[in-house]
Every structure is written in C-alpha cells, then in structure tokens.
Scaffold this motif. Structure first.
Motif, short mmCIF file in Angstrom:
data_model
loop_
_atom_site.label_atom_id
_atom_site.label_comp_id
_atom_site.label_asym_id
_atom_site.label_seq_id
_atom_site.Cartn_x
_atom_site.Cartn_y
_atom_site.Cartn_z
N GLN A 152 1.75 3.53 2.33
CA GLN A 152 2.69 3.86 3.40
C GLN A 152 3.46 2.66 3.93
N GLN A 153 3.02 1.45 3.58
CA GLN A 153 3.67 0.29 4.16
C GLN A 153 3.41 -0.96 3.33
N SER A 192 -6.49 9.95 5.45
CA SER A 192 -5.77 9.87 6.73
C SER A 192 -4.75 10.99 6.94
N GLY A 226 -9.40 -0.21 6.98
CA GLY A 226 -8.31 0.76 6.87
C GLY A 226 -7.87 1.23 8.25
N GLY A 227 -6.69 1.85 8.31
CA GLY A 227 -6.07 2.24 9.58
C GLY A 227 -7.00 2.98 10.53
N ALA A 228 -7.80 3.93 10.03
CA ALA A 228 -8.63 4.75 10.91
C ALA A 228 -9.88 4.00 11.38
N ILE A 248 -14.52 7.79 15.41
CA ILE A 248 -14.65 8.09 13.97
C ILE A 248 -15.77 7.21 13.38
N GLY A 292 -7.90 4.52 4.72
CA GLY A 292 -6.45 4.33 4.68
C GLY A 292 -5.78 5.65 4.35
N THR A 293 -4.69 5.60 3.58
CA THR A 293 -4.07 6.86 3.15
C THR A 293 -5.12 7.61 2.33
N SER A 322 -9.84 1.64 13.24
CA SER A 322 -9.61 1.21 14.63
C SER A 322 -10.12 2.27 15.61
N ASN A 323 -10.60 3.40 15.11
CA ASN A 323 -11.01 4.51 15.96
C ASN A 323 -12.55 4.51 16.14
N SER A 371 0.84 -1.20 0.00
CA SER A 371 0.00 0.00 0.00
C SER A 371 0.87 1.25 0.00
N GLU A 378 -4.50 13.24 10.16
CA GLU A 378 -3.28 13.35 10.97
C GLU A 378 -2.90 14.81 11.19
N LYS A 423 2.36 -4.79 4.01
CA LYS A 423 1.75 -5.56 5.11
C LYS A 423 1.55 -7.00 4.70
N TRP A 440 -4.37 10.49 18.88
CA TRP A 440 -5.68 10.03 18.43
C TRP A 440 -6.67 10.08 19.58
N1 LIG Z 1 -6.48 5.38 16.12
C1 LIG Z 1 -6.48 5.92 14.91
N2 LIG Z 1 -7.39 6.87 14.62
C2 LIG Z 1 -7.44 7.43 13.38
N3 LIG Z 1 -6.59 7.09 12.38
C3 LIG Z 1 -5.66 6.14 12.61
C4 LIG Z 1 -5.56 5.51 13.87
N4 LIG Z 1 -4.54 4.62 13.78
C5 LIG Z 1 -4.03 4.69 12.52
N5 LIG Z 1 -4.70 5.61 11.81
C6 LIG Z 1 -4.45 6.04 10.41
O1 LIG Z 1 -4.29 4.92 9.58
C7 LIG Z 1 -3.47 5.34 8.49
C8 LIG Z 1 -2.90 4.12 7.80
O2 LIG Z 1 -3.96 3.37 7.30
P1 LIG Z 1 -3.71 2.14 6.36
O3 LIG Z 1 -5.03 1.58 5.97
O4 LIG Z 1 -2.75 1.20 7.00
O5 LIG Z 1 -3.00 2.87 5.13
P2 LIG Z 1 -2.35 2.35 3.77
O6 LIG Z 1 -2.93 0.98 3.55
O7 LIG Z 1 -2.77 3.33 2.75
O8 LIG Z 1 -0.86 2.34 3.98
C9 LIG Z 1 -2.42 6.22 9.11
O9 LIG Z 1 -1.96 7.17 8.15
C10 LIG Z 1 -3.17 6.85 10.30
O10 LIG Z 1 -3.52 8.19 10.01
#
Ligand SMILES: Nc1ncnc2c1ncn2[C@@H]1O[C@H](COP(=O)(O)OP(=O)(O)O)[C@@H](O)[C@H]1O
Ligand SMILES: O=C(CO)[C@@H](O)[C@H](O)COP(=O)(O)O
Length: 543
Positions: free
Chosen positions: A18-19, A348, A448-450, A456, A308-309, A452-453, A16, A352, A21, A363
């Motif tokens: 930023q990383q 994201s 996606g990363g967010a 949100i 995600g991003t 987990s919040n 993806s 951020e 996985k 967060w």
């Molecule tokens: N607790 C949180 N609350 C809101 N956003 C979060 C939290 N933890 C991680 N993130 C966001 O998740 C993003 C990464 O999401 P991810 O789906 O892994 O991205 P990608 O797959 O594009 O690399 C980070 O840039 C961060 O802003």
C-alpha cells in the motif's frame, strides 16, 4: 571496509503493497527518520485501491510499475524537504512485497545506465525517474502477491517436478499462484509478444535496487526463495523449474546472490538530485518478510507475527523440512540457515472492512469492541475470507455459534472479536502444524500497521498464551533493511548480522496473556481446526 563513522546514517526502504516507506538509523542504530508515500492517496492518478488493481476476473491483481518509480522520487523529495542530509547515508538497502514481478523491455538496461552518466543527466536536468524510465517496461502492470490467476501453471509445474511435495523439496514450497515462476509462465502463455520483448525479469525488491544502482540488480537468495524456481540446496535456479515455467528463462533472471551482497555505489541521479554521497553503497534488497526478520532481530525460538496488508507468521528455521503447507526461504541474515513463512491474504483489509461495518469506522471503536467482549467470545467462531485465502484455500464468511451451528450474523461487537480471534487461532493452528510449539520463554514479536493497536495485541497474546513484544517501529521491514545496509558493509570481513546490530534497542513487552487464556484457547483451537476443515470442504474454490 572502514569502520562505521559517527556521522554515518543507513537507509532502509520498503516497497510494500500500500505504500513506499523509508527509515533511517544513525550509527547507534537509533531511528532518526521515518516517512512514507501512500499509493492510493498520494498518487491518485494511478487509481489503485490498497495499492493494487483487481481485474474483472477477480483473480488477476496487478500494480502499475511506474507508480513505484514515481513514489520513489516523491518520497525522496519529501525527505529532502524535511532537511534530511543525504550526504551522510553510507549505505542503503530495502525490501519489496514478495513474489511481484517486473518485466524490463529490451534496451531498458541502456536507459537505466543513463542514470550514471552526468553527461546524459546534464542534457535534461528536469527529467525525473518516471520520465526517464517510462518506456522501460514491456508489461506496464506488474503481477503482485495477491494474484491467484495462475492455477493452471501451478499444476503444470507440480507435474513437471513429480508432484507438489517434490517441488517443495526443491524450492521450499509447493506451487503457489502468487509465486513468480508461475506468474512468468502465465505471462509467456497469455502475452507472448510482451514476453518476447523482455530482457530482464526482476522481483519488486531487485527492481527497486536497480533504480538506486542504475543497472540491473540481482535477485537475493531469500526473496528468490519465493519464486518456485530456486533450488534451495544448490542456491541456484533449478533447471527443471526454469524449463517448466519458461524455457530460456535463466538469462532473464541472472544469477541469484547472497542477501548481504554489496551491489555497488548509488548512481549519479541520486547524487545530483538528492545529494547522496558518491560512496553510498547499495546492498542487495530482499523480500519484506525476510527484511522484517532482520528488523526484529528474530532469534531461534521466537515467533514473528506481521499484521500488514497480508498477515504473516515467520520463524527462524535451523532444520528445513519443506512441506505442503507454508514456505521455507533461505534466511536473509544467515545464508546457511532458513526461515519458515505462513502467509494469510485476508489481513488488514478485512479488519478495515469490519472496522467500518461493525465498529463505527474507527480503530478506537474496533478496540473498544474487543475490550467489551469476553475471551473466547462465548464460543462464537468466525472465518472471514473476503478473497480466496492461502491457508486454508477457502473463500467467504463463515460464522458458527457455540454449538457449531452455522449462523448468518453476529452482533457487531461479537463480529469484531470473532474476526480477530479467528485470525490468530488460524495462525496458531498452522504454525503448530509446521511443528512450532509454544514453550516457556517463547516471545511473540508483532509488527506491521495493526501492531500499533494494543487491544489487537492483547488478543494475540491470549490466543498464543505468550507475551507479545514490539520493536520501536512498526516498519520492521524498513528497519531491517537499514540494519542490513549496515551489515552489508562488514559482512565480507566475517562480522555476523547479530554482532553488527548489537546496539539496537531490545523489543518492548506490550501484552501478557490473561490467566484464563490457556484453557480457553487450547479448547477453542481444537474446535477451530475442525470447523476450518468444514469450511474448507464447503468453500473450496472449484478446480
Ligand atoms: N490502529 C490500528 N489498528 C488496526 N490496524 C491498523 C491501525 N493502524 C493502521 N492499521 C492497519 O495497518 C495497515 C497497513 O499496514 P502496513 O504494515 O503498513 O502495510 P503494508 O506494509 O502492507 O503496506 C492498514 O491497512 C491498516 O488497516
Ligand atoms: O505474499 C506475501 C508473503 O508470501 C506477502 O506477505 C507479501 O510479501 C506482501 O506483504 P505486505 O505488503 O502485506 O507486507
């Protein structure tokens, strides 16, 4: 193909933004491993920010191709060190950020094939993938999905196709700067020498599959739909689009394949270095959004929101109706069906920024701002486009008070809620314009990363006035890739994707809408649509 054995494990990768996985699932589809390599912090020598380089024109955005190569060795080293037994991996698949392109230098296929040869590998046991492949790319920085520098090429492609809608009817989308055909056209026009030295163009997904395969992997139908080059009804490249982007392009892409195709066994490099079985199959890789659809086991009627991003919204589509907004892709798990996708660039990274500027940098502070502000934010509405947005094509920060007056700032907590509500109102507005309607029984599946919040997700539930579910892993693209690896083994014998992943855990309910939400957000959505039109007029980037 023999049935799945109890000791079998299936791997899914996601290259993806930023990383990189990885997720492993066992034969019961339980997640037994999750790991990642974060490009900025784990590979600082590539000097990326958020996994990318933004160039001086602020429009060109690229990632170093060799960073992805190095990340793969780094991730597998890490997983091996954790004691994971790669010999159990029966099949693997993966996904990549969509639209990004990799330009392989003439002769690279020979080098790739050395990854198969025990003799070649014996000659220099210590060489890692990055060293072996270092001269394999005619362009060292791959254009990625955040790039918006190919407007001229988009205009030319739409002209050649007889207009934006005609192009959408062929390829599922009007011309978009980040779509690969337009990026290839730009490469041909601005760097003809590098282009001349190119023998193959891959997407990030098919490039990643090529590493495991030790040979060029084909592009799958689903990710191939994000190029403005694939004729969706023919499931083959459109000659009209190929010729408009780069005459002679067809052999550089090779024929696209169904997303469940087994490409071959993993090459010797992975067998010798990490202990993979020589029988481990590589199943075609696809785009991260199609892979997420698989990971969430999306059903017709569901709506998926990926945070995600980029933020994306996607749906299972039975009857494709390509339009001037959004994208239609071939469905990654049911090749006769389709999916719709909406993509928002300001996801994201903007959250951020406001976390740091308006919520004390954590967060927890961001979440607390959401709980301390009322649904509907007292009528305050904001648009936060740090970079030129896709939907709508606007840029800048625009704030409006309850009387629709433009204001220059909001109190910190109001700002946080304005951002999150605005992002979700925009998703709902554009999904509804695509024909999506929230009905009783609608499930919003978040990933996606967010995702987990919890706070949100509560706003998401309120704005959509629907329950929100998540799956066990926020890495749905990885999970979907592991599921697709398993399905690839049985797809030829007619087993459907949904049958092959029946054992997977059901999504969990994580948020239900507040009783006041429907009234507040139905009203607010109308205002939001009008204000978005105003913002669009004011901030439309000059042609
Ligand atoms: N607790 C949180 N609350 C809101 N956003 C979060 C939290 N933890 C991680 N993130 C966001 O998740 C993003 C990464 O999401 P991810 O789906 O892994 O991205 P990608 O797959 O594009 O690399 C980070 O840039 C961060 O802003
Ligand atoms: O451009 C799109 C979809 O059209 C993006 O969604 C990319 O696929 C990047 O994905 P993430 O790294 O943000 O998940």
């Amino acid at each position: 193909m023999a049935a799945v054995q109890e000791r079998d494990v299936f791997l899914g990768f996601d290259f993806s933004t930023q990383q990189l996985k990885v997720v492993a699932v066992d034969s019961e589809l339980k997640v037994v491993l999750e790991d990642h390599v974060h490009f900025d912090s784990d590979l600082p020598e590539f000097r990326t920010q958020g996994g990318v380089h933004i160039h001086a024109d602020r429009l060109t955005v690229t990632s170093p191709t060799l960073m992805w190569v190095k990340a793969l060795d780094r991730l597998l080293d890490k997983v091996k060190a954790s004691g994971f037994d790669f010999s159990r991996v029966r099949a693997l698949s993966g996904s990549g950020q969509q639209h990004g392109s990799v330009f392989w230098r003439t002769g690279a296929s020979r080098t790739l094939r050395t990854l198969h040869s025990d003799q070649d590998l014996d000659r220099d046991l210590d060489r890692d993938l990055q060293q072996i492949l270092q001269d394999c790319f005619s362009v060292s920085d791959s254009p990625v999905w955040m790039d918006s520098s190919s407007t001229a090429q988009c205009q030319a492609l739409e002209r050649a196709a007889g207009g934006a809608l005609s192009l959408a009817r062929i390829t599922g989308s009007k011309a978009y700067e980040r779509f690969t055909g337009n990026q290839i056209a730009k490469m041909l026009q601005t760097r003809p020498e590098e282009f001349r030295q190119t023998e193959r163009v891959s997407l990030v997904s098919s490039f990643a599959a090529s590493l495991f395969l030790g040979d060029y992997a084909p592009i799958d139908f689903s990710d191939g739909s994000g190029m403005n080059l694939l004729d969706l009804s023919l499931r083959d490249w459109s000659d009209l689009c190929l010729n408009a982007c780069a005459p002679g392009l067809r052999p550089l892409l090779a024929a696209p394949v169904p997303s469940s195709t087994v490409l071959g066994p993993v090459c010797s490099y992975f067998v010798r270095r990490f202990g993979f079985s020589r029988d481990c199959s590589v199943v075609a890789f696809t785009g991260d959004n199609p892979a997420s659809l698989a990971g969430m086991r999306l059903q017709p009627g569901d709506i998926a929101v990926s945070l995600g991003t980029s933020d994306t919204v996607f749906l299972w589509l039975q009857f494709p109706r390509p339009a001037l907004e959004g994208h239609v892709f071939i469905n990654p798990v049911e090749p006769q069906q389709h999916m719709a996708l909406l993509c928002f660039k300001n996801g994201s990274l903007v959250r951020e920024r406001l976390r740091d500027e308006a919520a004390g940098g954590s967060w927890a502070g961001f979440s607390s701002a959401l709980t301390q502000t009322p649904l509907g934010n007292d009528g305050n509405i904001g648009f936060y486009f740090d970079v030129v947005e896709i939907l709508p094509a606007a840029v800048g920060v625009h704030r409006f008070d309850a009387l629709d007056n433009k204001v220059s700032s909001f109190p910190a907590h109001t700002e946080v809620r304005a951002l999150v509500e605005g992002q979700f109102l925009s998703k709902r507005l554009h999904a509804e314009r695509l024909g999506y309607a929230i009905m009783p029984g609608t499930r919003v599946l978040a990933t996606g990363g967010a995702s987990s919040n919890a706070q949100i997700l509560q706003v998401l539930s309120d704005v959509f006035n629907a329950p929100v579910y998540t799956i066990d892993s926020s890495n749905s693209a990885c999970l979907g890739s592991a599921y697709r690896a398993l399905h690839g083994l049985v797809a030829d014998s007619g087993v459907s994707f949904s049958d092959s992943v029946k054992k997977a855990a059901e999504p969990k309910l994580v948020a239900t809408p507040d009783a006041r939400a429907k009234q507040i957000y139905d009203e607010m959505l109308k205002r939001f649509g009008q204000l978005e039109e105003r913002v669009l007029q004011e901030s439309r980037p000059q042609d």
